[in-house]
Design a protein around this motif. Structure first.
Motif, PDB file in Angstrom:
ATOM      1  N   PRO A 166     -33.445 -13.426  -6.866  1.00 36.93           N
ATOM      2  CA  PRO A 166     -34.489 -12.498  -6.422  1.00 36.93           C
ATOM      3  C   PRO A 166     -34.580 -12.484  -4.892  1.00 36.93           C
ATOM      4  O   PRO A 166     -34.413 -13.526  -4.253  1.00 36.93           O
ATOM      5  CB  PRO A 166     -35.769 -13.073  -7.052  1.00 36.93           C
ATOM      6  CG  PRO A 166     -35.286 -13.836  -8.248  1.00 36.93           C
ATOM      7  CD  PRO A 166     -33.965 -14.409  -7.846  1.00 36.93           C
ATOM      8  N   TYR A 167     -34.819 -11.337  -4.333  1.00 31.66           N
ATOM      9  CA  TYR A 167     -34.937 -11.106  -2.889  1.00 31.66           C
ATOM     10  C   TYR A 167     -33.603 -11.241  -2.149  1.00 31.66           C
ATOM     11  O   TYR A 167     -33.575 -11.136  -0.929  1.00 31.66           O
ATOM     12  CB  TYR A 167     -35.965 -12.050  -2.254  1.00 31.66           C
ATOM     13  CG  TYR A 167     -37.380 -11.780  -2.697  1.00 31.66           C
ATOM     14  CD1 TYR A 167     -38.163 -10.839  -2.051  1.00 31.66           C
ATOM     15  CD2 TYR A 167     -37.929 -12.476  -3.784  1.00 31.66           C
ATOM     16  CE1 TYR A 167     -39.468 -10.584  -2.467  1.00 31.66           C
ATOM     17  CE2 TYR A 167     -39.233 -12.226  -4.203  1.00 31.66           C
ATOM     18  CZ  TYR A 167     -39.991 -11.281  -3.543  1.00 31.66           C
ATOM     19  OH  TYR A 167     -41.279 -11.026  -3.950  1.00 31.66           O
ATOM     20  N   GLU A 168     -32.499 -11.457  -2.879  1.00 33.18           N
ATOM     21  CA  GLU A 168     -31.201 -11.583  -2.225  1.00 33.18           C
ATOM     22  C   GLU A 168     -30.558 -10.193  -2.112  1.00 33.18           C
ATOM     23  O   GLU A 168     -30.344  -9.518  -3.121  1.00 33.18           O
ATOM     24  CB  GLU A 168     -30.293 -12.521  -3.024  1.00 33.18           C
ATOM     25  CG  GLU A 168     -29.094 -12.991  -2.240  1.00 33.18           C
ATOM     26  CD  GLU A 168     -28.428 -14.191  -2.894  1.00 33.18           C
ATOM     27  OE1 GLU A 168     -27.969 -15.086  -2.160  1.00 33.18           O
ATOM     28  OE2 GLU A 168     -28.374 -14.250  -4.153  1.00 33.18           O
ATOM     29  N   LYS A 169     -30.245  -9.772  -0.910  1.00 33.44           N
ATOM     30  CA  LYS A 169     -29.684  -8.442  -0.677  1.00 33.44           C
ATOM     31  C   LYS A 169     -28.273  -8.386  -1.248  1.00 33.44           C
ATOM     32  O   LYS A 169     -27.471  -9.297  -1.045  1.00 33.44           O
ATOM     33  CB  LYS A 169     -29.667  -8.126   0.817  1.00 33.44           C
ATOM     34  CG  LYS A 169     -31.049  -8.078   1.436  1.00 33.44           C
ATOM     35  CD  LYS A 169     -30.978  -7.841   2.943  1.00 33.44           C
ATOM     36  CE  LYS A 169     -32.369  -7.862   3.559  1.00 33.44           C
ATOM     37  NZ  LYS A 169     -32.321  -7.692   5.037  1.00 33.44           N
ATOM     38  N   HIS A 170     -27.962  -7.278  -1.930  1.00 35.81           N
ATOM     39  CA  HIS A 170     -26.655  -7.168  -2.565  1.00 35.81           C
ATOM     40  C   HIS A 170     -26.276  -5.706  -2.772  1.00 35.81           C
ATOM     41  O   HIS A 170     -27.106  -4.796  -2.629  1.00 35.81           O
ATOM     42  CB  HIS A 170     -26.641  -7.908  -3.905  1.00 35.81           C
ATOM     43  CG  HIS A 170     -27.627  -7.360  -4.904  1.00 35.81           C
ATOM     44  ND1 HIS A 170     -28.971  -7.634  -4.843  1.00 35.81           N
ATOM     45  CD2 HIS A 170     -27.469  -6.546  -5.985  1.00 35.81           C
ATOM     46  CE1 HIS A 170     -29.598  -7.032  -5.840  1.00 35.81           C
ATOM     47  NE2 HIS A 170     -28.706  -6.349  -6.542  1.00 35.81           N
ATOM     48  N   LEU A 171     -25.030  -5.497  -3.113  1.00 44.35           N
ATOM     49  CA  LEU A 171     -24.520  -4.171  -3.476  1.00 44.35           C
ATOM     50  C   LEU A 171     -23.309  -4.370  -4.365  1.00 44.35           C
ATOM     51  O   LEU A 171     -22.766  -5.470  -4.470  1.00 44.35           O
ATOM     52  CB  LEU A 171     -24.145  -3.346  -2.246  1.00 44.35           C
ATOM     53  CG  LEU A 171     -23.059  -3.842  -1.286  1.00 44.35           C
ATOM     54  CD1 LEU A 171     -21.644  -3.704  -1.821  1.00 44.35           C
ATOM     55  CD2 LEU A 171     -23.135  -3.079   0.032  1.00 44.35           C
ATOM     56  N   PHE A 172     -22.856  -3.298  -5.027  1.00 47.32           N
ATOM     57  CA  PHE A 172     -21.557  -3.328  -5.692  1.00 47.32           C
ATOM     58  C   PHE A 172     -20.841  -2.024  -5.432  1.00 47.32           C
ATOM     59  O   PHE A 172     -21.459  -0.985  -5.193  1.00 47.32           O
ATOM     60  CB  PHE A 172     -21.660  -3.645  -7.191  1.00 47.32           C
ATOM     61  CG  PHE A 172     -22.384  -2.615  -8.006  1.00 47.32           C
ATOM     62  CD1 PHE A 172     -21.797  -1.396  -8.321  1.00 47.32           C
ATOM     63  CD2 PHE A 172     -23.659  -2.867  -8.499  1.00 47.32           C
ATOM     64  CE1 PHE A 172     -22.450  -0.451  -9.085  1.00 47.32           C
ATOM     65  CE2 PHE A 172     -24.331  -1.927  -9.261  1.00 47.32           C
ATOM     66  CZ  PHE A 172     -23.712  -0.718  -9.555  1.00 47.32           C
ATOM     67  N   ASN A 173     -19.518  -2.072  -5.475  1.00 46.69           N
ATOM     68  CA  ASN A 173     -18.706  -0.913  -5.125  1.00 46.69           C
ATOM     69  C   ASN A 173     -17.373  -1.006  -5.859  1.00 46.69           C
ATOM     70  O   ASN A 173     -16.614  -1.959  -5.656  1.00 46.69           O
ATOM     71  CB  ASN A 173     -18.480  -0.886  -3.606  1.00 46.69           C
ATOM     72  CG  ASN A 173     -17.692   0.341  -3.167  1.00 46.69           C
ATOM     73  OD1 ASN A 173     -17.461   1.264  -3.950  1.00 46.69           O
ATOM     74  ND2 ASN A 173     -17.283   0.352  -1.921  1.00 46.69           N
TER      75      ASN A 173
END
Length: 304
Positions: free
Chosen positions: A200-207
């Motif tokens: 939680p609160y950890e910035k992330h993305l996927f691509n």
């Protein structure tokens, strides 16, 4: 490629407008001089603040239209906005007819509007993805008292911006294909059999940068019913042709609702737009849009 370039220019223009707007609110005198005029306000900066708010709105509008891939709406907005930099140019040159140093900056803005707008109009939308390619399977629901577990296919080019969640952690497991996952500022290249945990609160993305479909299993803990509804609604909208080629809802209100249900919190400049998106989502919920989508898309799902 042409559309992508136009989107990029429009997005950067939106960022620039956010900067200019904030500058008029924070440092009105310096912003006024950079604009190209000098006025005696006797320390009354009301009109400076009005311009700052105008530019903030314009910047947010362009950025949201780009992110929502609303090509025609973006084209209309740019063409209609031509009157703004054109008016700015006339004001600056009327104040000092030889002030081309500042006048050129406004002419560049005019050029962006009258060139990018028509180009976006004549571009064609990518064909919607076939229904057979859309796959989402809710394996375990939070309604059963445990985590939310689902599997879905990410088509080539599917991606998210940097964001974070406050209510749950996520675990991504790559079942087939390859996936780039960003976490806390770092990028990880995952292959079949790899997994990664997002707190939680950890910035992330996927691509999905590959040219092939990537199948992933996502575990949300603790389980989250609104997250499940958001996924099922997005699947239903996609099958009904109500999303664009990137899987983003065509209706802005549906996009705002999806982000709200998904507990997705924006980062960086996009965080400025988050209160507006939440407001739109709450308005459409009050008007019954969520109930309509739930009744249409969330009554049944493929449980494994």
């Amino acid at each position: 490629m042409t559309t992508r370039i136009c989107y990029s220019i429009s997005f950067l223009t939106g960022i620039a407008l956010l900067f200019i707007g904030l500058r008029f609110l924070i440092s009105p005198i310096n912003a006024e001089l950079d604009y190209g005029i000098s006025t005696k306000t006797h320390a009354d900066y009301s009109f400076h603040y009005i311009k700052g708010i105008r530019d903030l709105f314009s910047g947010i509008l362009l950025i949201l239209l780009v992110l929502a891939k609303e090509r025609k709406a973006l084209a209309i907005a740019l063409l209609a906005a031509t009157v703004v930099p054109l008016g700015d140019f006339m004001i600056v040159m009327g104040e000092n007819g030889s002030n081309w140093q500042h006048g050129i900056a406004h002419l560049i803005a005019v050029a962006i509007c009258i060139i990018i707008g028509p180009i976006l109009f004549i571009q064609k939308n990518k064909k919607s993805r076939p229904e057979s390619q859309i796959s989402y399977n809710l394996i375990q629901s939070a309604a059963d008292g445990g985590p939310t577990v689902s599997e879905c296919d990410l088509l080539a080019g599917a991606k998210t911006p940097w964001h974070y969640h406050t209510l749950f952690s996520e675990k991504f497991e790559v079942l087939e294909g390859e996936l780039e996952v960003g976490k806390a500022g770092n990028l990880y290249q995952l292959k079949a059999g790899d997994e990664i945990n997002i707190l939680p609160y950890e910035k992330h993305l996927f691509n999905n940068k590959s040219k092939n479909v990537c199948r992933i299993r996502t575990t949300i803990e603790p389980g989250n019913i609104p997250f499940e509804k958001a996924s099922l609604i997005l699947l239903g909208l996609a099958k009904d042709g109500l999303t664009n080629s990137n899987g983003i809802p065509k209706k802005f209100s549906d996009l705002a609702l999806f982000i709200y249900l998904n507990n997705s919190k924006m980062t960086g400049v996009m965080a400025i737009a988050e209160p507006f998106l939440n407001l739109v989502a709450k308005i459409v919920i009050h008007r019954g849009r969520l109930k309509f989508l739930e009744d249409k898309y969330c009554k049944t799902f493929n449980a494994g």
